[in-house]
Motif scaffolding. Structure first.
Motif, PDB file in Angstrom:
ATOM      1  N   LEU A   1       0.844  -1.201  -0.095  1.00  0.00           N
ATOM      2  CA  LEU A   1       0.061  -0.039   0.091  1.00  0.00           C
ATOM      3  C   LEU A   1       0.791   1.114   0.137  1.00  0.00           C
ATOM      4  N   ARG A   2       2.023   1.206   0.821  1.00  0.00           N
ATOM      5  CA  ARG A   2       2.846   2.310   0.879  1.00  0.00           C
ATOM      6  C   ARG A   2       3.417   2.800  -0.562  1.00  0.00           C
TER       7      ARG A   2
ATOM      8  N   LEU B   1      -4.750   9.253  -4.028  1.00  0.00           N
ATOM      9  CA  LEU B   1      -5.159   7.985  -3.379  1.00  0.00           C
ATOM     10  C   LEU B   1      -6.706   8.217  -3.298  1.00  0.00           C
TER      11      LEU B   1
ATOM     12  N   VAL C   1      -9.457   3.103   0.167  1.00  0.00           N
ATOM     13  CA  VAL C   1      -8.735   1.904   0.275  1.00  0.00           C
ATOM     14  C   VAL C   1      -9.724   0.775   1.100  1.00  0.00           C
TER      15      VAL C   1
ATOM     16  N   ARG D   1      -8.397  10.273  -8.940  1.00  0.00           N
ATOM     17  CA  ARG D   1      -8.423   9.496  -8.026  1.00  0.00           C
ATOM     18  C   ARG D   1      -8.611   7.929  -8.224  1.00  0.00           C
TER      19      ARG D   1
ATOM     20  N   LEU E   1       1.378   6.713  -7.009  1.00  0.00           N
ATOM     21  CA  LEU E   1       0.481   7.645  -7.585  1.00  0.00           C
ATOM     22  C   LEU E   1       0.786   8.999  -7.356  1.00  0.00           C
ATOM     23  N   LEU E   2       1.514   9.222  -6.160  1.00  0.00           N
ATOM     24  CA  LEU E   2       1.937  10.660  -5.990  1.00  0.00           C
ATOM     25  C   LEU E   2       2.867  11.124  -7.397  1.00  0.00           C
TER      26      LEU E   2
ATOM     27  N   GLN F   1      -7.388  -2.576  -8.564  1.00  0.00           N
ATOM     28  CA  GLN F   1      -7.330  -1.025  -8.489  1.00  0.00           C
ATOM     29  C   GLN F   1      -8.417  -0.684  -9.407  1.00  0.00           C
TER      30      GLN F   1
ATOM     31  N   HIS G   1       0.826   4.025  -2.952  1.00  0.00           N
ATOM     32  CA  HIS G   1       0.682   5.275  -2.452  1.00  0.00           C
ATOM     33  C   HIS G   1       1.851   6.251  -3.373  1.00  0.00           C
TER      34      HIS G   1
END
Length: 240
Positions: free
Chosen positions: A118-119, A132, A135, A163, A125-126, A151, A122
């Protein structure tokens, strides 16, 4: 006519001309002030209008449109996102009105996130310029806990709505047991029953109880039939 009379007549004519000139000057100044005051209009609201429509609206007010910048937004292309002066402000005719036009929705390519933590997802995505979204967590025995399973939008698609929602594998669900009845059993037997069911005795209370055989269980917590997990210790009361 004597020289004195001619001089006095000249003074009277000069004074009359001065008075008429002063009156004319004051009238002109008053007219200018009225004209200037009449050339002030209330700024119309342009936000959401197409630039062509905004130009026509401003032209009717005697104002001019000037594009200061363009930016991505949820509005259609060439729609006005912001304006300066703000709607309702008093502005002078012929003043420029600065606007920011929309470039439309920013379209970005969604990166592949499935299989990442998950990290890490994230961070990806940034880096892609996408925030994000929601979740959700569910149990997937085949996936390591904290790993992205699905996703939305999918990888490689063009994101119009900026998003991305994720479904992440959670920890394995706990195993539940049904609390057996221990009342009337000897303490050693009760402990064997609990161990066989994946449970354990956490506390034993020795209680003086007449009418009950010694070393037998006369009370238990949780009660018979309770739904418990293996990490919950069982408390029993034993007659002495």
């Amino acid at each position: 006519m004597t020289a004195r009379e001619q001089f006095e007549r000249f003074l009277r004519v000069t004074l009359l001309v001065f008075i008429l000139a002063a009156a004319g000057f004051l009238s002109a100044m008053t007219a200018i002030r009225i004209a200037i005051r009449g050339r002030v209009v209330s700024m119309p609201n342009l936000v959401g209008k197409q630039s062509e429509d905004a130009e026509r609206t401003l032209s009717a007010y005697g104002l001019q449109l000037r594009v200061a910048d363009r930016q991505y937004s949820t509005m259609s292309v060439n729609a006005i996102v912001r304006q300066s002066p703000a709607p309702g402000e008093q502005v002078k005719v012929s003043q420029d009105v600065q606007v920011i036009l929309s470039l439309g929705a920013q379209k970005l390519t969604v990166p592949t996130l499935a299989g990442r933590s998950l990290r890490a997802a994230h961070i990806a995505l940034l880096e892609a310029g996408l925030p994000l979204g929601e979740v959700s967590t569910a149990s997937f025995p085949a996936w390591e806990a904290g790993t992205v399973v699905e996703q939305d939008p999918p990888a490689g698609s063009t994101a119009v709505v900026p998003r991305v929602d994720l479904l992440v594998s959670g920890d394995d669900p706990p195993v539940y047991y049904v609390m057996p009845s221990l009342i009337g059993m000897e303490q050693a037997e009760a402990q064997r029953v609990l161990m066989a069911d994946g449970l354990r005795v956490a506390k034993v209370n020795n209680v003086t109880e007449t009418g009950s055989p010694k070393e037998t269980v006369i009370g238990q917590v949780p009660a018979r039939g309770a739904r418990i997990t293996g990490d919950i210790g069982v408390e029993i009361s034993v007659a002495q």
